[in-house]
Scaffold this motif. Structure first.
Motif, PDB file in Angstrom:
ATOM      1  N   PRO A 270       0.833  -1.207   0.000  1.00 33.46           N
ATOM      2  CA  PRO A 270       0.000   0.000   0.000  1.00 33.46           C
ATOM      3  C   PRO A 270       0.870   1.259   0.000  1.00 33.46           C
ATOM      4  CG  PRO A 270      -0.792  -1.576   1.619  1.00 33.46           C
ATOM      5  CD  PRO A 270       0.524  -2.094   1.112  1.00 33.46           C
ATOM      6  N   ASP A 271       0.402   2.298  -0.638  1.00 33.20           N
ATOM      7  CA  ASP A 271       1.150   3.551  -0.749  1.00 33.20           C
ATOM      8  C   ASP A 271       1.556   4.132   0.601  1.00 33.20           C
ATOM      9  OD1 ASP A 271       1.029   3.427  -3.481  1.00 33.20           O
ATOM     10  OD2 ASP A 271      -0.650   4.834  -3.662  1.00 33.20           O
ATOM     11  N   ILE A 272       0.768   3.889   1.635  1.00 32.08           N
ATOM     12  CA  ILE A 272       1.086   4.474   2.940  1.00 32.08           C
ATOM     13  C   ILE A 272       2.400   3.942   3.503  1.00 32.08           C
ATOM     14  CG2 ILE A 272      -1.306   4.977   3.545  1.00 32.08           C
ATOM     15  CD1 ILE A 272      -1.212   2.499   5.387  1.00 32.08           C
ATOM     16  N   TYR A 273       2.883   2.807   3.007  1.00 32.21           N
ATOM     17  CA  TYR A 273       4.138   2.235   3.501  1.00 32.21           C
ATOM     18  C   TYR A 273       5.332   2.544   2.598  1.00 32.21           C
ATOM     19  CZ  TYR A 273       1.192  -0.307   6.740  1.00 32.21           C
ATOM     20  OH  TYR A 273       0.304  -0.627   7.718  1.00 32.21           O
ATOM     21  N   ARG A 274       5.120   3.239   1.503  1.00 26.79           N
ATOM     22  CA  ARG A 274       6.206   3.512   0.550  1.00 26.79           C
ATOM     23  C   ARG A 274       7.358   4.259   1.212  1.00 26.79           C
ATOM     24  NH1 ARG A 274       4.332   7.385  -3.274  1.00 26.79           N
ATOM     25  NH2 ARG A 274       5.343   8.843  -1.909  1.00 26.79           N
ATOM     26  N   ASP A 275       7.067   5.341   1.921  1.00 32.22           N
ATOM     27  CA  ASP A 275       8.126   6.130   2.548  1.00 32.22           C
ATOM     28  C   ASP A 275       8.834   5.350   3.652  1.00 32.22           C
ATOM     29  OD1 ASP A 275       7.553   8.218   0.839  1.00 32.22           O
ATOM     30  OD2 ASP A 275       6.255   9.255   2.270  1.00 32.22           O
ATOM     31  N   VAL A 276       8.092   4.543   4.376  1.00 35.30           N
ATOM     32  CA  VAL A 276       8.690   3.728   5.439  1.00 35.30           C
ATOM     33  C   VAL A 276       9.686   2.740   4.832  1.00 35.30           C
ATOM     34  CG1 VAL A 276       8.212   2.089   7.298  1.00 35.30           C
ATOM     35  CG2 VAL A 276       6.616   3.949   6.844  1.00 35.30           C
ATOM     36  N   LEU A 277       9.285   2.089   3.768  1.00 32.85           N
ATOM     37  CA  LEU A 277      10.170   1.137   3.094  1.00 32.85           C
ATOM     38  C   LEU A 277      11.391   1.846   2.511  1.00 32.85           C
ATOM     39  CD1 LEU A 277      10.713  -1.740   2.177  1.00 32.85           C
ATOM     40  CD2 LEU A 277       9.295  -1.296   0.171  1.00 32.85           C
ATOM     41  N   MET A 278      11.190   3.017   1.954  1.00 32.40           N
ATOM     42  CA  MET A 278      12.305   3.783   1.393  1.00 32.40           C
ATOM     43  C   MET A 278      13.296   4.166   2.492  1.00 32.40           C
ATOM     44  SD  MET A 278      13.648   4.933  -1.375  1.00 32.40           S
ATOM     45  CE  MET A 278      12.342   4.975  -2.565  1.00 32.40           C
ATOM     46  N   ASP A 279      12.793   4.600   3.654  1.00 34.37           N
ATOM     47  CA  ASP A 279      13.686   4.923   4.776  1.00 34.37           C
ATOM     48  C   ASP A 279      14.518   3.708   5.174  1.00 34.37           C
ATOM     49  OD1 ASP A 279      12.910   7.579   4.991  1.00 34.37           O
ATOM     50  OD2 ASP A 279      11.354   7.156   6.484  1.00 34.37           O
ATOM     51  N   TYR A 280      13.905   2.541   5.206  1.00 35.34           N
ATOM     52  CA  TYR A 280      14.641   1.337   5.586  1.00 35.34           C
ATOM     53  C   TYR A 280      15.691   0.984   4.534  1.00 35.34           C
ATOM     54  CZ  TYR A 280      15.875  -3.314   7.082  1.00 35.34           C
ATOM     55  OH  TYR A 280      16.586  -4.414   7.486  1.00 35.34           O
ATOM     56  N   MET A 281      15.321   1.066   3.268  1.00 34.62           N
ATOM     57  CA  MET A 281      16.284   0.734   2.210  1.00 34.62           C
ATOM     58  C   MET A 281      17.462   1.707   2.221  1.00 34.62           C
ATOM     59  SD  MET A 281      13.894  -0.692  -0.935  1.00 34.62           S
ATOM     60  CE  MET A 281      13.506   0.910  -1.505  1.00 34.62           C
ATOM     61  N   LEU A 282      17.200   2.997   2.450  1.00 31.78           N
ATOM     62  CA  LEU A 282      18.291   3.970   2.515  1.00 31.78           C
ATOM     63  C   LEU A 282      19.161   3.732   3.749  1.00 31.78           C
ATOM     64  CD1 LEU A 282      16.390   7.107   1.236  1.00 31.78           C
ATOM     65  CD2 LEU A 282      18.309   5.959   0.109  1.00 31.78           C
TER      66      LEU A 282
END
Length: 131
Positions: free
Chosen positions: A76-88
């Motif tokens: 879901p789009d609401i988790y996109r930024d959370v996942l991006m923070d983890y990947m970075l």
């Protein structure tokens, strides 16, 4: 859908309706019993008919399946930024040759934890064992 199904503690149900598990079956559920030790199961009162025509509408979440490198991640789009923070965080953690990478990794991890913490609090309010 019918009326909301109320959660009840098993001890209370046992005290209120002794033998409730073997009571007359009904497709209309009044109460459910949830035990955190058995997170994939719940019991209902009255028992469901053996014909299996009872119906309960609920929310359900499961662990995602493993994905391959290069695969499209469907979340879901609401988790996109959370996942991006983890990947970075992971990327900067591996880049030990650049002095500023450690600080960036910490910052992204803190952002990841903060965002995930907010999600966890919201999701905990939706947990079936919360009265």
């Amino acid at each position: 859908p019918g009326n909301a199904i109320k959660q009840i503690d098993r001890k209370i149900l046992d005290a209120m309706i002794p033998g409730w598990a073997s009571a007359t079956a009904s497709a209309t559920v009044e109460y459910y019993v949830y035990d955190t030790r058995m997170p994939t199961q719940f019991m209902v009162y009255p028992p469901q008919p053996s014909s299996g025509f009872g119906y309960v509408q609920m929310k359900y979440a499961a662990a995602p399946a493993e994905i391959a490198i290069g695969a499209v991640i469907l979340i879901p789009d609401i988790y996109r930024d959370v996942l991006m923070d983890y990947m970075l965080f992971r990327a900067y953690s591996m880049d030990s040759d650049v002095p500023a990478s450690a600080n960036k990794a910490v910052a992204y991890y803190q952002a990841f934890q903060a965002a995930l913490g907010v999600r966890t609090e919201v999701e905990e309010k939706e947990a079936p064992d919360v009265n």
